[in-house]
Design a protein around this motif. Structure first.
Motif, PDB file in Angstrom:
ATOM      1  N   ARG A   3       3.697  -4.125   2.643  1.00  0.00           N
ATOM      2  CA  ARG A   3       4.189  -4.790   3.851  1.00  0.00           C
ATOM      3  C   ARG A   3       4.814  -6.129   3.500  1.00  0.00           C
ATOM      4  NH1 ARG A   3      -1.055  -3.935   7.767  1.00  0.00           N
ATOM      5  NH2 ARG A   3      -0.647  -1.803   8.422  1.00  0.00           N
ATOM      6  N   ALA A   7       8.736  -7.358   3.974  1.00  0.00           N
ATOM      7  CA  ALA A   7       9.104  -8.569   4.706  1.00  0.00           C
ATOM      8  C   ALA A   7       9.837  -9.533   3.800  1.00  0.00           C
ATOM      9  CB  ALA A   7       7.851  -9.221   5.286  1.00  0.00           C
ATOM     10  N   SER A  39      -6.783 -13.073   4.886  1.00  0.00           N
ATOM     11  CA  SER A  39      -6.326 -12.841   6.251  1.00  0.00           C
ATOM     12  C   SER A  39      -7.524 -12.382   7.075  1.00  0.00           C
ATOM     13  CB  SER A  39      -5.243 -11.759   6.287  1.00  0.00           C
ATOM     14  OG  SER A  39      -4.067 -12.205   5.659  1.00  0.00           O
ATOM     15  N   PRO A  45       0.273  -8.082  13.365  1.00  0.00           N
ATOM     16  CA  PRO A  45       1.564  -8.544  12.859  1.00  0.00           C
ATOM     17  C   PRO A  45       2.117  -9.647  13.752  1.00  0.00           C
ATOM     18  CG  PRO A  45       1.481  -6.152  12.895  1.00  0.00           C
ATOM     19  CD  PRO A  45       0.267  -6.633  13.632  1.00  0.00           C
ATOM     20  N   ARG A  76       9.298  -8.694  11.067  1.00  0.00           N
ATOM     21  CA  ARG A  76       7.917  -8.771  11.557  1.00  0.00           C
ATOM     22  C   ARG A  76       7.050  -9.134  10.360  1.00  0.00           C
ATOM     23  NH1 ARG A  76       5.207  -6.491  15.935  1.00  0.00           N
ATOM     24  NH2 ARG A  76       7.108  -5.428  16.586  1.00  0.00           N
ATOM     25  N   TYR A  78       3.480  -9.456   8.374  1.00  0.00           N
ATOM     26  CA  TYR A  78       2.219  -8.726   8.322  1.00  0.00           C
ATOM     27  C   TYR A  78       1.154  -9.531   7.596  1.00  0.00           C
ATOM     28  CZ  TYR A  78       4.769  -4.646   9.936  1.00  0.00           C
ATOM     29  OH  TYR A  78       5.529  -3.777  10.683  1.00  0.00           O
ATOM     30  N   GLU A  81      -3.138  -7.522   2.779  1.00  0.00           N
ATOM     31  CA  GLU A  81      -4.149  -6.488   2.614  1.00  0.00           C
ATOM     32  C   GLU A  81      -5.473  -7.141   2.199  1.00  0.00           C
ATOM     33  OE1 GLU A  81      -3.703  -3.488   3.410  1.00  0.00           O
ATOM     34  OE2 GLU A  81      -1.512  -3.298   3.511  1.00  0.00           O
ATOM     35  N   TRP A 289      -0.446 -14.707   7.382  1.00  0.00           N
ATOM     36  CA  TRP A 289       0.735 -13.917   7.075  1.00  0.00           C
ATOM     37  C   TRP A 289       1.474 -14.523   5.876  1.00  0.00           C
ATOM     38  CZ3 TRP A 289      -0.235 -16.170  11.890  1.00  0.00           C
ATOM     39  CH2 TRP A 289      -0.754 -15.318  12.864  1.00  0.00           C
TER      40      TRP A 289
END
Length: 328
Positions: A3, A7, A39, A45, A76, A78, A81, A289
Motif C-alpha cells: 500500500r 501511494a 500505526s 485510510p 489515498r 494507508y 502494516e 500514515w
C-alpha cells in the motif's frame, strides 16, 4: 508495504522533484514528527485535505473520532502494516532526504534515533498532570537537554489541557528552556479533527490564540518559539504576534493536510505575503500514515504562489536557522 509503495509511486509521479534517482533530492527539515512506533490498529485510510468537517448529533449515539468528510480521493494514504510503521517512516525520510524533529517520550524518540541516527533531532516535553512533582520534572528535563541529547522542548500541548502558555503554573519550564537556550514547540490553533467536543473534553480552541503567548514571551525575551500549526485559523493574531516577536516561527504541520487545500494555500500565502516567509517552517505532524510526509512535501513544492527560493526557505533554510543547524 504494497500500500505504501503504491501511494509513494503516485506521489512521486505527482511531484517530479522527488523522483530523481540519480542524485539525492535537496535536504528537507520536518520540524513536527511524532515518535509513534506503530500505526494504531484499525486506522482507516486517509484522504488528505478533506473538503468538509461534518456535523454530528449527540442523539445518534456513537459519534466518530474524526469529523472529516469521507469523499474519495487520490492519492489515498494507508496506514502501515503491523510492525512496519517505523521502518516505513525512516525509509521515507531517506528517500526524501528529510531530517526530522521527533517529539515524544524519551524512549520512543531514542528508537527513532537508533533507526535513523543521522536524521533525527530529539524533542520531548514536560508532564502536565496536576500531581506532577515540578522540581523533579525540571531536574529530569535539564538532564535530558544537557546530557541526554535532546534539543527541543515539545510538543507542549497545553491547549489540550485548556491551559494558556502564559499561565504562571508552567512558567518554570519556559524559564528552563530560555536558560538552557533550548527552543520550545507549542501546540497552538487547530486540533481535535472536528470532534474535540466528543474526544477531548479539556481542549479549548480559545487557548490556541497566538496572543496568549505574549506575556510568556515578554517574561522570556530570548526564548525561541515554534508555534505549531501556525496558530490556524487565527491568521490576524498570528501575523501581529510575528511582527512583534522576531524570535517566533511557525510550522505548517497538521494544517497542511487536514484542511481543504484552498484554505491551506490561502493561510500559508498570507504568512508569506505579510513578510514572514523567513519564519514559516515545514512540518507534517507525521503519524499513522507513512505516505503523509511525501504528500505534505508536495503541497509546498506545487504551491504556485511560492518562488523556488521561498520553497527552499520553508522546506529547509528557515528551520536550519531556527534550530541553528546552519552554524554547524
Amino acid at each position: 508495504m504494497h500500500r505504501l509503495l503504491a501511494a509513494g509511486f503516485a506521489l512521486a509521479v505527482a511531484t517530479p522533484a522527488l523522483a530523481q534517482e540519480d542524485s539525492p533530492p535537496p535536504p528537507i527539515i520536518d520540524v513536527h514528527v511524532h515518535s509513534q512506533l506503530e500505526s494504531r490498529p484499525g486506522t482507516a485510510p486517509l484522504c488528505p485535505n478533506p473538503q468538509q468537517f461534518l456535523a454530528s448529533d449527540p442523539a445518534d449515539g456513537e459519534e466518530g473520532f474524526f469529523g472529516w468528510s469521507g469523499e474519495d480521493c487520490s492519492p489515498r494514504l494507508y496506514a502501515a502494516e503491523p510492525g512496519e510503521y517505523l521502518n516505513d517512516v525512516v525509509a521515507e525520510m531517506e528517500r526524501l532526504n528529510v531530517t526530522a524533529v521527533v517529539f515524544g517520550d524519551p524512549d520512543s524518540v531514542r528508537a527513532y534515533q537508533q533507526a535513523a541516527p543521522d536524521r533525527v533531532i530529539a524533542g520531548t516535553s514536560f508532564a502536565m498532570s496536576p500531581d506532577t512533582d515540578r522540581a523533579a520534572e525540571l531536574q529530569r528535563l535539564e538532564m535530558l537537554f544537557t546530557d541526554g541529547g535532546f534539543a527541543v522542548m515539545g510538543e507542549i500541548g497545553l491547549q489540550y489541557a485548556g491551559v494558556s502558555p502564559s499561565d504562571p503554573s508552567v512558567d518554570d519550564y519556559f524559564a528552563l528552556a530560555e536558560r538552557l537556550d533550548i527552543p520550545v514547540a507549542i501546540h497552538m490553533g487547530t486540533g481535535g479533527s472536528g470532534r474535540a467536543n466528543v474526544t477531548m473534553p479539556t481542549y479549548r480552541a480559545s487557548m490556541g490564540d497566538p496572543f496568549l503567548l505574549e506575556e510568556m514571551l515578554a517574561r522570556h525575551p530570548r526564548l525561541r518559539v515554534q508555534v505549531m500549526h501556525a496558530g490556524y485559523p487565527m491568521i490576524d493574531n498570528m501575523l501581529a504576534l510575528l511582527q512583534a516577536n522576531s524570535h517566533v516561527y511557525v510550522d505548517t504541520a497538521g494544517l497542511i493536510w487536514s484542511y481543504p487545500i484552498e484554505e491551506v494555500n490561502r493561510y500559508i500565502e498570507r504568512l508569506v505575503d505579510a513578510g514572514f516567509g523567513d519564519r514559516v517552517m515545514f512540518g507534517t505532524d507525521q503519524l499513522s500514515w507513512p505516505g503523509l510526509m511525501a504528500y505534505s512535501v508536495s503541497i509546498i513544492q506545487n504551491a504556485d504562489y511560492l518562488s523556488p527560493a521561498q520553497k527552499r526557505d520553508i522546506l529547509y533554510n528557515n528551520a536550519a536557522r531556527f534550530l541553528r543547524l546552519d552554524r554547524e
